[in-house]
Design an enzyme around this catalytic site. Structure first.
Site, PDB file in Angstrom:
ATOM      1  N   GLY A 318       0.822  -1.207   0.000  1.00 57.59           N
ATOM      2  CA  GLY A 318       0.000   0.000   0.000  1.00 57.59           C
ATOM      3  C   GLY A 318       0.856   1.256   0.000  1.00 57.59           C
ATOM      4  O   GLY A 318       1.896   1.335  -0.661  1.00 57.59           O
ATOM      5  N   SER A 319       0.436   2.241   0.770  1.00 56.08           N
ATOM      6  CA  SER A 319       1.076   3.559   0.717  1.00 56.08           C
ATOM      7  C   SER A 319       2.501   3.587   1.248  1.00 56.08           C
ATOM      8  O   SER A 319       3.220   4.572   1.030  1.00 56.08           O
ATOM      9  CB  SER A 319       0.224   4.576   1.488  1.00 56.08           C
ATOM     10  OG  SER A 319      -1.033   4.741   0.851  1.00 56.08           O
ATOM     11  N   THR A 320       2.937   2.541   1.948  1.00 56.01           N
ATOM     12  CA  THR A 320       4.336   2.519   2.390  1.00 56.01           C
ATOM     13  C   THR A 320       5.284   2.422   1.203  1.00 56.01           C
ATOM     14  O   THR A 320       6.492   2.645   1.361  1.00 56.01           O
ATOM     15  CB  THR A 320       4.592   1.331   3.340  1.00 56.01           C
ATOM     16  OG1 THR A 320       4.216   0.115   2.691  1.00 56.01           O
ATOM     17  CG2 THR A 320       3.785   1.483   4.634  1.00 56.01           C
TER      18      THR A 320
END
Length: 594
Positions: A318-320
């Site tokens: 995801g956003s990591t």
């Protein structure tokens, strides 16, 4: 009276002899009683008897003369001689401060010679009870036709003494060891465990089996007919295994395990994992997984509990993933930290697919795109780059490759070659969808931002020398990303719950759907990766929560776990605070009181 008194008896005796001779003569003359035996028959019988005696003499010479006595010697020795394997003492496993995490304690192996067993029903019941087995199972083993059979391994010494007190013929015991893990479930996924043969099966016990195990010895034991030992000689003395000092800090390991357990209880999640390592040396200070298991109770081990999720479970980050996409563009000179990008109306259509943001933001700088975690802004930055450039950045930090951590089970994750990416895939991969990673890969990749562009190798062993990092991006880009990641945990970012008192922290949240049977399902993986203190990063911490119930965003579920672990770990390591203390509200109120 006759003049010769003995004449009549003599005449009678002579007459009887004549009569007997006549009867024998008449019987010989009877053709029915006469058998004609050929002369060769008696000669054949005599020859066969001679050959038989000759064969017996030859066999006697063969057996007694030493032509081939190996078989007989082995059969004889099996009745009075035994070669016993004497196990070596397995090396201890300690944490970096010398705390014992695994050691070997004395035990006994109880065994039997079935043919020597002489025990009544009551004695067998007592023996079965002491061995914690059914009487029927004990009888089955004792009925074995082998000359040696184990009844139970790794029996406690006091139990073995009670068995010896029964003085049962044919029941014996030998010295061995069993593994003891003082910390139980807290360190289980790091240490692993051994089997009944004291051989490593998981974790450090498996990966360093040769060093820990040493070399077993052997003794030759000779007993008399009463079973008493009359000779005992060493054939080879055992060589004890070597001790291993891990990089793990047992205090921080406990902190991580406790924080993870508290988070799973609150979120009612299926599982969770956390890793903490030294940003400078790459030494892993804690590696925790839940659910866990007690390695002292091997009979209760389950596949799901023994899985080391930090190294084996893959998930979409995801956003990591966004900081690496933005860093790639900064390195390529496509954008600067203050470049403005239009993200309105919060959606972006690529071909027949549309991606979107959780909230519409309008025009954002590159810094704000990372801080506010804009999918649209990240995708626009990534689409302005060649796919190969992005792929090179991802692989440089370790995605798509098994981490070289000398630990069993570490997997590669999934990162397809850049030439196979379609535009929509390039966009989604840039914000962490369509790619899979493990938590250890993600944590190690973030060390690049903590170390001014240097990627450090990870290790689970206490390091005697400094690690040899590899530069994967410029120090300028890494520092710029560090500032963006600090903004992400600020009041306007997505993870204010990751903040901790007295220390500046930086990091990024991640939330992604899970994939089951090749399809996305409405189940989530929440994650957070960060480091502290920002002024001089000391530790990197990564947290993953699998299938939280209710709230499922990384900033809500994983960020507080990061804060709890990082705050306690920094204090444990006596790291100097780098953030100004926030004034106590009660003290401020008192000062304002007239």
């Amino acid at each position: 009276m006759s003049r010769f008194p003995d004449a009549r008896p003599q005449i009678s005796f002579r007459r009887a002899r004549k009569t007997a001779r006549r009867e024998r003569a008449s019987s010989h003359a009877n053709p029915l009683l006469t058998v004609a035996l050929p002369a060769w028959r008696s000669k054949l019988m005599l020859f066969l008897l001679f050959v038989g005696f000759l064969a017996l003499a030859g066999r006697t010479f063969y057996l007694m003369g030493g032509v081939s006595t190996g078989f007989l010697q082995r059969q004889g020795e099996a009745r009075y001689a035994r070669t016993l394997e004497i196990p070596a003492t397995r090396g201890r496993i300690t944490d970096r401060n010398g705390v014992v995490l695994a050691s070997s304690v004395p035990a006994r192996a109880v065994w039997a010679i079935p043919e020597d067993i002489d025990a009544g029903p009551e004695q067998l019941h007592t023996l079965a009870r002491l061995l914690q087995m059914n009487v029927s199972e004990l009888k089955r083993r004792l009925a074995d036709d082998r000359t040696f059979v184990y009844l139970r391994r790794q029996v406690d010494a006091d139990v073995a003494e009670r068995i010896a007190a029964l003085k049962l013929a044919g029941i014996h015991s030998t010295r061995e060891f069993k593994r003891h893990y003082p910390e139980g479930a807290t360190n289980a996924h790091v240490i692993g465990f051994t089997n009944v043969e004291d051989r490593g099966q998981e974790g450090i016990e498996l990966s360093h089996e040769r060093l820990l195990a040493g070399r077993a010895g052997s003794r030759r034991v000779i007993k008399d007919r009463l079973g008493r030992v009359i000779e005992d000689d060493w054939l080879r003395e055992p060589l004890d295994g070597k001790d291993i000092a891990l990089s793990i800090d047992n205090r921080i390991q406990y902190i991580a395990h406790a924080a993870l357990k508290n988070a799973l209880d609150k979120s009612r999640a299926k599982a969770g994992a956390a890793i903490v390592f030294d940003a400078k040396t790459g030494e892993v200070l804690a590696l925790a997984n839940l659910p866990s298991f007690d390695p002292n109770l091997r009979g209760r081990l389950a596949g799901d509990a023994i899985r080391n999720r930090v190294l084996t479970d893959t998930f979409e980050p995801g956003s990591t993933m966004k900081p690496f996409s933005v860093a790639s563009a900064l390195e390529a000179g496509k954008v600067k930290v203050d470049t403005r990008i239009q993200t309105a109306p919060g959606r972006l259509t690529i071909g027949n697919r549309t991606i979107g943001d959780a909230h519409a933001h309008g025009v954002l700088s590159v810094e704000e795109i990372v801080a506010k975690s804009s999918n649209v802004g990240t995708a626009k930055i990534a689409l302005d780059l060649p796919a190969q450039t992005l792929w090179d950045t991802y692989t440089a930090v370790g995605f798509g490759q098994a981490p070289r951590i000398d630990f069993p089970g570490a997997v590669t994750g999934r990162l397809r070659p850049a030439k196979t990416w379609r535009p929509i895939e390039q966009a989604t991969i840039s914000y962490g969808h369509g790619v899979s990673v493990t938590l250890v890969q993600l944590a190690r990749a973030y060390s690049v931002f903590a170390n001014d562009g240097l990627l450090v190798p990870l290790t689970l062993l206490k390091a005697d020398t400094s690690a040899m990092p590899v530069r994967v991006m410029s120090a300028e880009t890494a520092r710029a990303m560090r500032k963006m990641l600090e903004m992400a945990v600020g009041p306007e970012g997505t993870a204010p719950l990751a903040r901790i008192p007295a220390y500046r922290v930086a990091g990024k949240t991640g939330t992604a759907y899970k994939i089951k049977n090749g399809q996305y399902v409405k189940e989530y993986v929440a994650s957070f990766v960060g480091f502290a203190p920002v002024s001089d990063p000391r530790i990197v911490v990564a947290v993953m929560i699998d299938e939280p119930a209710g709230q499922h965003y990384g900033g809500q579920v994983a960020a507080p776990v990061f804060a709890a672990i990082t705050a306690s770990a920094l204090r444990t390591l006596h790291v100097t605070p780098d953030a100004p203390q926030e004034p106590n509200r009660e003290m401020v109120a008192l000062r304002r009181t007239p």
